[in-house]
Design a protein around this motif. Structure first.
Motif, PDB file in Angstrom:
ATOM      1  N   GLY A  32       0.834  -1.187   0.000  1.00  0.00           N
ATOM      2  CA  GLY A  32       0.000   0.000   0.000  1.00  0.00           C
ATOM      3  C   GLY A  32       0.875   1.246   0.000  1.00  0.00           C
ATOM      4  N   ASP A  33       0.568   2.175   0.891  1.00  0.00           N
ATOM      5  CA  ASP A  33       1.324   3.432   0.903  1.00  0.00           C
ATOM      6  C   ASP A  33       2.480   3.426   1.901  1.00  0.00           C
ATOM      7  OD1 ASP A  33      -0.146   3.417   3.215  1.00  0.00           O
ATOM      8  OD2 ASP A  33      -0.939   5.451   3.010  1.00  0.00           O
ATOM      9  N   VAL A  34       2.749   2.263   2.507  1.00  0.00           N
ATOM     10  CA  VAL A  34       3.816   2.159   3.504  1.00  0.00           C
ATOM     11  C   VAL A  34       5.014   1.420   2.917  1.00  0.00           C
ATOM     12  CG1 VAL A  34       4.474   1.309   5.791  1.00  0.00           C
ATOM     13  CG2 VAL A  34       2.148   2.149   5.387  1.00  0.00           C
ATOM     14  N   THR A  35       6.197   2.029   3.058  1.00  0.00           N
ATOM     15  CA  THR A  35       7.440   1.431   2.579  1.00  0.00           C
ATOM     16  C   THR A  35       8.487   1.459   3.683  1.00  0.00           C
ATOM     17  OG1 THR A  35       7.023   2.110   0.285  1.00  0.00           O
ATOM     18  CG2 THR A  35       9.298   1.583   0.869  1.00  0.00           C
ATOM     19  N   LEU A  36       9.190   0.333   3.837  1.00  0.00           N
ATOM     20  CA  LEU A  36      10.295   0.251   4.787  1.00  0.00           C
ATOM     21  C   LEU A  36      11.595   0.050   4.024  1.00  0.00           C
ATOM     22  CD1 LEU A  36       8.810  -2.176   7.496  1.00  0.00           C
ATOM     23  CD2 LEU A  36       8.733   0.326   7.468  1.00  0.00           C
ATOM     24  N   ASP A  37      12.528   0.940   4.222  1.00  0.00           N
ATOM     25  CA  ASP A  37      13.880   0.807   3.680  1.00  0.00           C
ATOM     26  C   ASP A  37      14.673   0.016   4.708  1.00  0.00           C
ATOM     27  OD1 ASP A  37      16.512   1.034   2.904  1.00  0.00           O
ATOM     28  OD2 ASP A  37      16.501   3.204   2.699  1.00  0.00           O
ATOM     29  N   ILE A  38      14.891  -1.268   4.434  1.00  0.00           N
ATOM     30  CA  ILE A  38      15.486  -2.163   5.430  1.00  0.00           C
ATOM     31  C   ILE A  38      16.920  -1.763   5.747  1.00  0.00           C
ATOM     32  CG2 ILE A  38      16.026  -4.552   6.014  1.00  0.00           C
ATOM     33  CD1 ILE A  38      13.032  -3.933   5.727  1.00  0.00           C
ATOM     34  N   LEU A  39      17.699  -1.461   4.734  1.00  0.00           N
ATOM     35  CA  LEU A  39      19.103  -1.124   4.969  1.00  0.00           C
ATOM     36  C   LEU A  39      19.246   0.240   5.633  1.00  0.00           C
ATOM     37  CD1 LEU A  39      20.817  -2.449   1.710  1.00  0.00           C
ATOM     38  CD2 LEU A  39      20.569  -3.579   3.916  1.00  0.00           C
ATOM     39  N   GLY A  40      18.435   1.193   5.199  1.00  0.00           N
ATOM     40  CA  GLY A  40      18.530   2.537   5.759  1.00  0.00           C
ATOM     41  C   GLY A  40      17.731   2.719   7.030  1.00  0.00           C
ATOM     42  N   ARG A  41      16.907   1.688   7.390  1.00  0.00           N
ATOM     43  CA  ARG A  41      16.075   1.738   8.584  1.00  0.00           C
ATOM     44  C   ARG A  41      15.177   2.981   8.573  1.00  0.00           C
ATOM     45  NH1 ARG A  41      16.076  -3.186   9.772  1.00  0.00           N
ATOM     46  NH2 ARG A  41      15.316  -2.794  11.892  1.00  0.00           N
ATOM     47  N   ARG A  42      14.562   3.251   7.405  1.00  0.00           N
ATOM     48  CA  ARG A  42      13.651   4.385   7.272  1.00  0.00           C
ATOM     49  C   ARG A  42      12.268   3.891   6.857  1.00  0.00           C
ATOM     50  NH1 ARG A  42      18.357   6.751   5.023  1.00  0.00           N
ATOM     51  NH2 ARG A  42      17.713   6.078   2.943  1.00  0.00           N
ATOM     52  N   ALA A  43      11.253   4.567   7.338  1.00  0.00           N
ATOM     53  CA  ALA A  43       9.872   4.230   6.997  1.00  0.00           C
ATOM     54  C   ALA A  43       9.194   5.442   6.385  1.00  0.00           C
ATOM     55  CB  ALA A  43       9.110   3.777   8.237  1.00  0.00           C
ATOM     56  N   THR A  44       8.390   5.197   5.359  1.00  0.00           N
ATOM     57  CA  THR A  44       7.635   6.291   4.741  1.00  0.00           C
ATOM     58  C   THR A  44       6.180   5.871   4.585  1.00  0.00           C
ATOM     59  OG1 THR A  44       8.185   5.516   2.496  1.00  0.00           O
ATOM     60  CG2 THR A  44       9.617   7.194   3.472  1.00  0.00           C
ATOM     61  N   VAL A  45       5.294   6.851   4.737  1.00  0.00           N
ATOM     62  CA  VAL A  45       3.863   6.650   4.512  1.00  0.00           C
ATOM     63  C   VAL A  45       3.438   7.661   3.463  1.00  0.00           C
ATOM     64  CG1 VAL A  45       1.562   6.688   5.525  1.00  0.00           C
ATOM     65  CG2 VAL A  45       3.504   5.877   6.883  1.00  0.00           C
ATOM     66  N   ALA A  46       3.025   7.158   2.297  1.00  0.00           N
ATOM     67  CA  ALA A  46       2.652   8.027   1.175  1.00  0.00           C
ATOM     68  C   ALA A  46       3.771   9.017   0.849  1.00  0.00           C
ATOM     69  CB  ALA A  46       1.350   8.759   1.483  1.00  0.00           C
ATOM     70  N   GLY A  47       4.991   8.554   0.923  1.00  0.00           N
ATOM     71  CA  GLY A  47       6.149   9.373   0.600  1.00  0.00           C
ATOM     72  C   GLY A  47       6.642  10.245   1.730  1.00  0.00           C
ATOM     73  N   ARG A  48       5.930  10.258   2.848  1.00  0.00           N
ATOM     74  CA  ARG A  48       6.335  11.071   4.001  1.00  0.00           C
ATOM     75  C   ARG A  48       7.077  10.201   5.002  1.00  0.00           C
ATOM     76  NH1 ARG A  48       3.946  11.515   8.853  1.00  0.00           N
ATOM     77  NH2 ARG A  48       2.115  10.383   8.053  1.00  0.00           N
ATOM     78  N   GLU A  49       8.282  10.618   5.376  1.00  0.00           N
ATOM     79  CA  GLU A  49       9.073   9.810   6.299  1.00  0.00           C
ATOM     80  C   GLU A  49       8.533   9.931   7.722  1.00  0.00           C
ATOM     81  OE1 GLU A  49      13.755   9.183   7.654  1.00  0.00           O
ATOM     82  OE2 GLU A  49      13.259  10.078   5.718  1.00  0.00           O
ATOM     83  N   VAL A  50       8.431   8.788   8.396  1.00  0.00           N
ATOM     84  CA  VAL A  50       8.001   8.759   9.800  1.00  0.00           C
ATOM     85  C   VAL A  50       9.085   8.071  10.624  1.00  0.00           C
ATOM     86  CG1 VAL A  50       5.544   8.755   9.282  1.00  0.00           C
ATOM     87  CG2 VAL A  50       6.755   6.588   9.462  1.00  0.00           C
ATOM     88  N   GLU A  51       9.229   8.521  11.846  1.00  0.00           N
ATOM     89  CA  GLU A  51      10.273   7.972  12.707  1.00  0.00           C
ATOM     90  C   GLU A  51       9.736   6.781  13.499  1.00  0.00           C
ATOM     91  OE1 GLU A  51      13.184   9.381  16.388  1.00  0.00           O
ATOM     92  OE2 GLU A  51      12.142  10.872  15.147  1.00  0.00           O
ATOM     93  N   LEU A  52      10.435   5.652  13.373  1.00  0.00           N
ATOM     94  CA  LEU A  52      10.070   4.446  14.111  1.00  0.00           C
ATOM     95  C   LEU A  52      11.244   4.024  14.985  1.00  0.00           C
ATOM     96  CD1 LEU A  52       8.366   2.190  11.387  1.00  0.00           C
ATOM     97  CD2 LEU A  52       7.264   3.794  12.954  1.00  0.00           C
ATOM     98  N   SER A  53      10.936   3.546  16.184  1.00  0.00           N
ATOM     99  CA  SER A  53      11.978   2.974  17.021  1.00  0.00           C
ATOM    100  C   SER A  53      12.422   1.637  16.407  1.00  0.00           C
ATOM    101  CB  SER A  53      11.452   2.727  18.439  1.00  0.00           C
ATOM    102  OG  SER A  53      10.523   1.653  18.443  1.00  0.00           O
ATOM    103  N   ALA A  54      13.510   1.092  16.908  1.00  0.00           N
ATOM    104  CA  ALA A  54      14.020  -0.176  16.374  1.00  0.00           C
ATOM    105  C   ALA A  54      12.969  -1.276  16.482  1.00  0.00           C
ATOM    106  CB  ALA A  54      15.294  -0.577  17.114  1.00  0.00           C
TER     107      ALA A  54
END
Length: 218
Positions: free
Chosen positions: A131-153
């Protein structure tokens, strides 16, 4: 040879763990001070860290936070007499891979070490999305509809489990095992707490509660 860093200021416990690990074929190094532990854990030869909480200079939680802030992904297993749910959540949220309360049996500790080392050695895809959620596994970044959100480990690890199994019901027991690697008391609500965190950050509509079974990513 795999090197395990033992961060423990009680000589009796440090010696006990060292002897067992050496007998199991692991190389070991012992550090008793928090600041020294941080410096040593950042060195490339360390494969895994056994980290006590009550340490001189800086405590184990702060050592872990600074270690992760430096970008280190070395597996960390916390060894501590502080075994309340709040302490466990704090340790895991700071970036620990596992949390073992004292007293513990060496066989259990050794099994957890082997498990964490296997996980760390397994390559993962560079990204996973649904859907609109993407996780960059190597960079440990999460985005929702292209907007980056901060997630704990721990939030990131939980989100990854959901995105790798869209449409499937994941039980609390499965999530506890896969994300926390711990056998919690059946009354523990740590999964529910972190699902609530994820709903607030990724969108409540993504994670559906399946009564009596667990959770499903829609």
């Amino acid at each position: 040879m795999t090197l395990i860093l033992i961060v423990e200021d009680e000589p009796r416990i440090a010696s006990f763990v060292k002897r067992g690990l050496n007998a199991a074929g692991y190389a070991t190094a012992i550090v008793e001070d928090g600041a020294e532990a941080l410096a040593r854990a950042l060195e490339d030869d360390v494969s895994l860290v056994l980290l006590d909480v009550g340490l001189p200079t800086i405590d184990g939680f702060e050592v872990l936070r600074r270690l992760r802030a430096h970008g280190s992904t070395v597996p960390v297993i916390m060894l501590t007499a502080r075994s309340s749910t709040r302490d466990t959540v704090d340790g895991l949220d700071a970036g620990a891979n596992d949390y073992v309360p004292k007293p513990f049996t060496f066989d259990e500790l050794l099994a957890r070490i082997r498990s964490r080392l296997r996980e760390h050695a397994q390559p993962a895809g560079t990204a996973v999305s649904h859907g609109d959620v993407t996780l960059d596994i190597l960079g440990r970044r999460a985005t929702v509809a292209g907007r980056e959100v901060e997630l704990s480990a721990r939030e990131f690890a939980l989100a990854e489990q959901f995105l790798r199994s869209p449409g499937r019901v994941l039980s609390r027991e499965q999530l506890l095992s896969r994300v926390w690697g711990l056998d919690f008391d059946p009354g523990s609500n740590v999964v529910d707490v972190y699902v609530r965190y994820l709903r607030g950050k990724l969108g409540s509509h993504h994670i559906v509660t399946v009564r009596g079974a667990g959770y499903r990513w829609e």
